[in-house]
Write a protein that holds these residues in place. Structure first.
Motif, PDB file in Angstrom:
ATOM      1  N   PHE A 166      -0.012 -10.004   8.621  1.00  0.00           N
ATOM      2  CA  PHE A 166       1.215  -9.188   8.621  1.00  0.00           C
ATOM      3  C   PHE A 166       2.470 -10.045   8.737  1.00  0.00           C
ATOM      4  O   PHE A 166       3.530  -9.645   8.271  1.00  0.00           O
ATOM      5  CB  PHE A 166       1.134  -8.098   9.688  1.00  0.00           C
ATOM      6  N   TYR A 207       6.151  -5.663   2.804  1.00  0.00           N
ATOM      7  CA  TYR A 207       5.141  -4.683   3.215  1.00  0.00           C
ATOM      8  C   TYR A 207       5.399  -3.280   2.638  1.00  0.00           C
ATOM      9  O   TYR A 207       4.492  -2.646   2.097  1.00  0.00           O
ATOM     10  CB  TYR A 207       5.066  -4.630   4.759  1.00  0.00           C
ATOM     11  N   ASP A 221       7.896   3.012   9.607  1.00  0.00           N
ATOM     12  CA  ASP A 221       7.840   4.072   8.603  1.00  0.00           C
ATOM     13  C   ASP A 221       7.549   5.443   9.215  1.00  0.00           C
ATOM     14  O   ASP A 221       8.240   6.430   8.918  1.00  0.00           O
ATOM     15  CB  ASP A 221       6.759   3.721   7.564  1.00  0.00           C
ATOM     16  N   ASN A 252      -7.184  -2.571  12.462  1.00  0.00           N
ATOM     17  CA  ASN A 252      -6.779  -3.962  12.699  1.00  0.00           C
ATOM     18  C   ASN A 252      -6.917  -4.379  14.156  1.00  0.00           C
ATOM     19  O   ASN A 252      -6.783  -5.549  14.478  1.00  0.00           O
ATOM     20  CB  ASN A 252      -5.313  -4.153  12.288  1.00  0.00           C
TER      21      ASN A 252
END
Ligand SMILES: C[S@@+](CC[C@H](N)C(=O)[O-])C[C@H]1O[C@@H](n2cnc3c(N)ncnc32)[C@H](O)[C@@H]1O
Length: 252
Positions: free
Chosen positions: A27, A34, A77, A146
């Motif tokens: 990341f 992204y 987001d 993750n």
């Protein structure tokens, strides 16, 4: 109980303690691209999946205080969508282990003039820096797979939720429809790493993302993990032929 010593980093076996560092590298390398990659990889579908999540969160429209914690919230987001859907009492805390992703999120919140409603916190979902029962709702979107120790993240989520609080988890799932499954495999193992190479400059990072999706527990197994962590009225709904699952559970 003894900690498992190895975990699957995608299909590669890596020591459990190394998985987080590898996820962080992924990341770190893609943070700036992204959001663009999400649109390209999912042909914009991630927006529809996230809308389903926001509807499930159902933030109040008025001044009533509502505190959401968005785990592995990355570039903000989900937080920004919930802040836009909710009223003036809605506050969202984004927690993520990756500073670069949070930095992009902070910039977006300022651009959208929502920096008063959305706070960004660097931290680990396995060890939350918040008091017990401090949030009305918790979300995690495309993040739980993750996290090296999923059970710990679920236990921590449960701890910080108030009684009556709602947990929603959006995650890639398994496509079981025969024709669609073959197409999905072809797309995932070829197109996505290619997009990763061309757009984000990192095919390996996106190969990991695809592999980690295949390793994530099936929805029924994950629902059992949620129950084991204490959640009640646990359910899930499959979206887009099972490409994604939205899991829901309550602290009662
Ligand atoms: C695929 S991104 C999802 C971001 C965002 N939720 C979204 O839907 O756009 C996964 C995020 O999980 C974060 N992450 C990975 N391990 C974590 C951990 N142990 N605790 C908190 N965040 C973690 C990564 O840094 C990354 O930002």
């Amino acid at each position: 109980m003894r900690e498992p010593r190895e975990t699957d980093f995608g299909y590669r076996q890596v020591p459990l303690e190394d998985k987080q560092a590898l996820v962080d590298d992924v990341f770190h390398s893609v943070a700036r691209r992204y959001d663009l990659m999400n649109d390209l990889m999912s042909a914009g579908l991630h927006r529809a999946w996230k809308d389903v999540l926001v509807t499930a969160v159902n933030p109040p429209s008025g001044e009533r205080p509502f505190a959401l914690l968005d785990l592995a919230g990355g570039t903000g987001d989900i937080a920004l969508r919930v802040a836009a859907a909710g009223g003036s009492g809605t506050r969202v805390t984004v927690l993520d282990v990756n500073r670069e992703m949070l930095a992009v999120g902070r910039e977006r919140a300022i651009e959208q003039e929502r920096d008063n409603a959305v706070t960004f916190v660097e931290g680990n979902a396995e060890d939350l820096p918040f008091p017990d029962r401090s949030f009305d709702a918790v979300t995690i979107a495309f993040g739980i797979r993750n996290v090296p120790r999923i059970e710990r993240a679920l236990a921590e989520t449960y701890r910080v939720l108030r009684i009556g609080g709602h947990f929603n988890c959006l995650e890639f799932s398994s496509v079981d429809v025969p024709g669609l499954a073959a197409l999905y495999d072809l797309y995932s193992f070829n197109v996505i790493p290619m997009l990763g190479r061309v757009v984000a400059g990192d095919a390996e990072a996106y190969r990991y993302l695809v592999e980690s999706i295949r390793r994530f527990p099936k929805p029924k197994v994950f629902a059992d993990m949620m129950r084991a962590a204490g959640f009640r009225r646990v359910s899930f709904q499959l979206l887009t032929g099972g490409v994604v699952a939205l899991h829901s559970g309550w602290r009662l």
